[in-house]
Design a protein around this motif. Structure first.
Motif, short mmCIF file in Angstrom:
data_model
loop_
_atom_site.label_atom_id
_atom_site.label_comp_id
_atom_site.label_asym_id
_atom_site.label_seq_id
_atom_site.Cartn_x
_atom_site.Cartn_y
_atom_site.Cartn_z
N GLY A 122 64.12 42.95 50.41
CA GLY A 122 63.39 43.09 49.16
C GLY A 122 62.17 42.19 49.09
N LEU A 123 62.32 40.96 49.57
CA LEU A 123 61.19 40.02 49.59
C LEU A 123 60.11 40.50 50.56
CD1 LEU A 123 63.13 36.64 49.54
CD2 LEU A 123 61.69 37.54 47.71
N GLN A 124 60.53 41.03 51.70
CA GLN A 124 59.56 41.55 52.67
C GLN A 124 58.80 42.73 52.09
OE1 GLN A 124 61.32 42.97 56.32
NE2 GLN A 124 59.40 42.82 57.45
N GLU A 125 59.51 43.62 51.39
CA GLU A 125 58.87 44.79 50.79
C GLU A 125 57.94 44.42 49.65
OE1 GLU A 125 62.14 47.24 49.66
OE2 GLU A 125 62.39 48.13 51.66
N SER A 126 58.16 43.25 49.05
CA SER A 126 57.30 42.84 47.93
C SER A 126 55.86 42.63 48.37
CB SER A 126 57.84 41.55 47.28
OG SER A 126 57.57 40.40 48.06
N PHE A 127 55.65 42.35 49.67
CA PHE A 127 54.28 42.18 50.17
C PHE A 127 53.50 43.48 50.08
CE2 PHE A 127 56.15 38.50 52.48
CZ PHE A 127 55.27 37.53 52.05
N SER A 128 54.22 44.61 50.19
CA SER A 128 53.54 45.90 50.16
C SER A 128 53.40 46.46 48.75
CB SER A 128 54.29 46.91 51.03
OG SER A 128 55.61 47.11 50.55
N ARG A 129 54.07 45.82 47.78
CA ARG A 129 53.90 46.26 46.40
C ARG A 129 52.59 45.73 45.86
NH1 ARG A 129 59.25 44.48 45.29
NH2 ARG A 129 58.42 42.95 43.84
N PRO A 130 51.86 46.55 45.12
CA PRO A 130 50.57 46.07 44.59
C PRO A 130 50.75 44.99 43.54
CG PRO A 130 51.14 48.21 43.65
CD PRO A 130 52.15 47.93 44.72
N SER A 131 49.76 44.14 43.45
CA SER A 131 49.76 43.09 42.43
C SER A 131 49.15 43.64 41.15
CB SER A 131 48.96 41.89 42.91
OG SER A 131 48.79 40.95 41.87
N VAL A 132 49.68 43.21 40.03
CA VAL A 132 49.15 43.64 38.74
C VAL A 132 48.01 42.74 38.28
CG1 VAL A 132 50.60 42.26 37.20
CG2 VAL A 132 49.92 44.56 36.51
N VAL A 133 47.78 41.64 39.01
CA VAL A 133 46.75 40.67 38.60
C VAL A 133 45.36 41.29 38.51
CG1 VAL A 133 45.58 38.52 39.23
CG2 VAL A 133 48.07 38.69 39.40
N PRO A 134 44.90 42.06 39.53
CA PRO A 134 43.58 42.68 39.40
C PRO A 134 43.48 43.62 38.20
CG PRO A 134 44.33 42.76 41.68
CD PRO A 134 45.49 42.32 40.86
N LYS A 135 44.56 44.36 37.92
CA LYS A 135 44.57 45.26 36.77
C LYS A 135 44.42 44.47 35.47
CE LYS A 135 45.56 49.42 38.58
NZ LYS A 135 44.79 50.64 38.34
N LEU A 136 45.16 43.36 35.38
CA LEU A 136 45.08 42.54 34.17
C LEU A 136 43.69 41.95 34.00
CD1 LEU A 136 48.50 40.64 34.33
CD2 LEU A 136 47.90 42.55 32.86
N SER A 137 43.12 41.48 35.10
CA SER A 137 41.76 40.93 35.04
C SER A 137 40.76 42.00 34.62
CB SER A 137 41.36 40.35 36.41
OG SER A 137 42.23 39.32 36.79
N MET A 138 40.95 43.20 35.16
CA MET A 138 40.05 44.31 34.83
C MET A 138 40.16 44.67 33.34
SD MET A 138 39.87 48.07 36.58
CE MET A 138 41.49 48.52 35.96
N ARG A 139 41.41 44.77 32.85
CA ARG A 139 41.61 45.08 31.43
C ARG A 139 41.01 43.99 30.54
NH1 ARG A 139 42.42 49.86 32.80
NH2 ARG A 139 44.50 50.73 32.97
N GLN A 140 41.15 42.74 30.95
CA GLN A 140 40.61 41.64 30.17
C GLN A 140 39.09 41.76 30.07
OE1 GLN A 140 42.91 38.87 29.34
NE2 GLN A 140 41.37 38.30 27.85
N GLN A 141 38.46 42.10 31.17
CA GLN A 141 37.00 42.24 31.17
C GLN A 141 36.56 43.48 30.39
OE1 GLN A 141 34.75 40.08 32.09
NE2 GLN A 141 36.38 38.68 32.69
N GLU A 142 37.35 44.55 30.45
CA GLU A 142 37.03 45.74 29.66
C GLU A 142 37.03 45.42 28.17
OE1 GLU A 142 39.26 49.23 30.44
OE2 GLU A 142 38.98 49.16 32.60
N ILE A 143 38.06 44.71 27.74
CA ILE A 143 38.15 44.32 26.33
C ILE A 143 36.99 43.40 25.96
CG2 ILE A 143 39.54 43.02 24.66
CD1 ILE A 143 42.03 44.13 26.01
#
Length: 455
Positions: free
Chosen positions: A31-52
């Protein structure tokens, strides 16, 4: 009685515990190894913050603009989108990036891939036309009617098609986004300031050795091997793998006629309930084995729901003190090793969901069931037994590490360790489990509200 309890540590029980530990190690390692391939939500949050920030700009007082939106919100949003691979951008994101590009050539190259959505495709086609009539206001409004429900895309496209500020900027939306911005940025800042003050005060009291003594620790008379069976066997092997696999066909049948994102939210809700059943049954059996022993005041788990007000104060105090430490840990990790990805998929689901029922299920899962279950296992049962065996410091550290590992995310591991340490210290300092549940619920609840505001 001690002799009878030790008889329970039979060869079969030891073998089962060892097998559970080995399987849990493999499952968590994968599970920890597979977490590397899961996308991070951080860029999305940063993008939404800048949109607002971009939408809120007209309503933000000039004195607050440097603090809330910065000097160049358009440039900041363009940089975030440029840092993402172009082929991974959604149609809407790629269209926004094109609208933010100052160069017409770059804009055209960004728009080469045709959007699948009919409304976005229509806007994309209009932007690529060289003969667009930028003088006709009514033409612009008619052309943008299909994306009226997307304020940022509407505003940027309107300006690109030659609209003016009166036509393109909605004052009510700007004020609404300003309020969102105030909450999403203001609450963390206030929490960090207050929490830092509490931490400094606590450190001062510690140096002066005038801290109030902690209450005695009440622990279930169980052994570490029982905790291995509960966590590794019940929580990981049965709860995360076998039992969900058994109920998956039932979940699929129940949700087959339901559309997304409600379908995804219902799967998360039912999946989490299914995961909790095996460890709760094991814990019930372990508590049942203690019949005949003198039950301590307030029970083995020390819930102590009353006084409620005092528990809420303790939870709020703990939440405030852990907030600056968690944020500092996250910042250090991002600065030293970068974003490791592996964000909890729930974050992305909350960020995207708009259906009230879908959000209600996610809220119930994250703010009610998760704190109740996780605190029962990690701070109600595991921590006291470990503290009894390893000492309080050892119990706090090991329980926090196991708590962080259980979330199966390398990127989120360090902040979760800090949160686990804070929850464990609250459990020991208060002598109660209830404030830990409230603090955990408060943490998840504030995160949930922030995601809603950024969604």
């Amino acid at each position: 009685m001690g002799h009878l309890m030790r008889q329970g540590t039979s060869a079969g029980k030891v073998a089962l515990a060892v097998l559970s530990l080995l399987l849990a190690t493999l499952i968590w390692g994968k599970g920890l190894q597979e977490s590397f391939s899961r996308p991070s939500v951080v860029p999305k949050l940063s993008m939404r913050q800048q949109e607002i920030s971009l939408l809120a700009a007209p309503a933000v007082p000039n004195s607050l603009k440097p603090l809330l939106i910065g000097e160049k919100p358009k440039s900041n949003l363009r940089k975030i989108l440029r840092d993402l691979p172009l082929d991974q951008l959604e149609d809407r994101e790629r269209l926004i990036l094109a609208l933010l590009e100052p160069s017409q050539d770059v804009r055209r190259s960004t728009l080469q891939k045709t959007a699948e959505n009919e409304s976005l495709s229509s806007i994309q086609k209009r932007l690529l036309e060289s003969s667009t009539d930028k003088k006709n206001t009514q033409f612009i409004l008619n052309d943008l009617a299909k994306i009226k429900n997307d304020p940022l895309l509407y505003q940027l496209t309107c300006f690109a098609l030659g609209g003016n500020e009166k036509t393109c900027v909605d004052g009510l939306i700007s004020k609404s986004m300003f309020l969102r911005l105030m909450f999403s940025q203001g609450v963390p800042v206030i929490a960090v300031l207050l929490g830092s003050g509490f931490l400094i005060r606590q450190l001062w009291l510690l140096l002066r050795r005038v801290n109030a003594s902690w209450p005695g620790l009440v622990a279930l008379p169980l052994f570490p091997i029982d905790m291995v069976l509960l966590v590794a066997g019940g929580f990981v092997v049965l709860g995360e793998v076998l039992f969900p696999a058994l109920v998956a066909p039932i979940t699929e049948t129940l949700t087959k006629d339901i559309g997304s994102p409600l379908k995804e939210s219902l799967r998360v809700f039912l999946g989490y309930i299914a995961m909790t059943i095996p460890p709760l049954l094991i814990l019930r059996q372990q508590l049942g084995s203690l019949k005949g022993l003198d039950l301590p005041k307030n029970g083995w788990l020390q819930w102590r729901l009353k006084p409620f007000g005092n528990g809420l104060v303790q939870a709020s105090h703990g939440w405030l003190m852990v907030m600056p430490l968690v944020l500092l840990t996250s910042w250090l990790m991002n600065s030293l090793v970068g974003d490791q990805g592996g964000s909890n998929p729930l974050l992305e689901l909350v960020l995207k969901s708009q259906e009230p029922l879908s959000l209600a299920l996610l809220l119930l899962t994250t703010v009610v069931f998760a704190p109740l279950f996780e605190e029962l296992i990690f701070r109600g049962t595991l921590l006291p037994v470990l503290a009894q065996t390893l000492g309080r410091s050892g119990g706090v550290i090991v329980s926090a590490l196991v708590f962080a590992l259980a979330h199966l995310s390398v990127g989120e591991f360090p902040p979760l360790v800090v949160l686990g340490l804070g929850l464990a210290l609250l459990r020991l300092s208060s002598g109660r489990l209830f404030p830990c549940v409230l603090m955990h619920s408060l943490w998840n609840g504030v995160t949930f509200i922030n995601l809603l505001l950024l969604g």
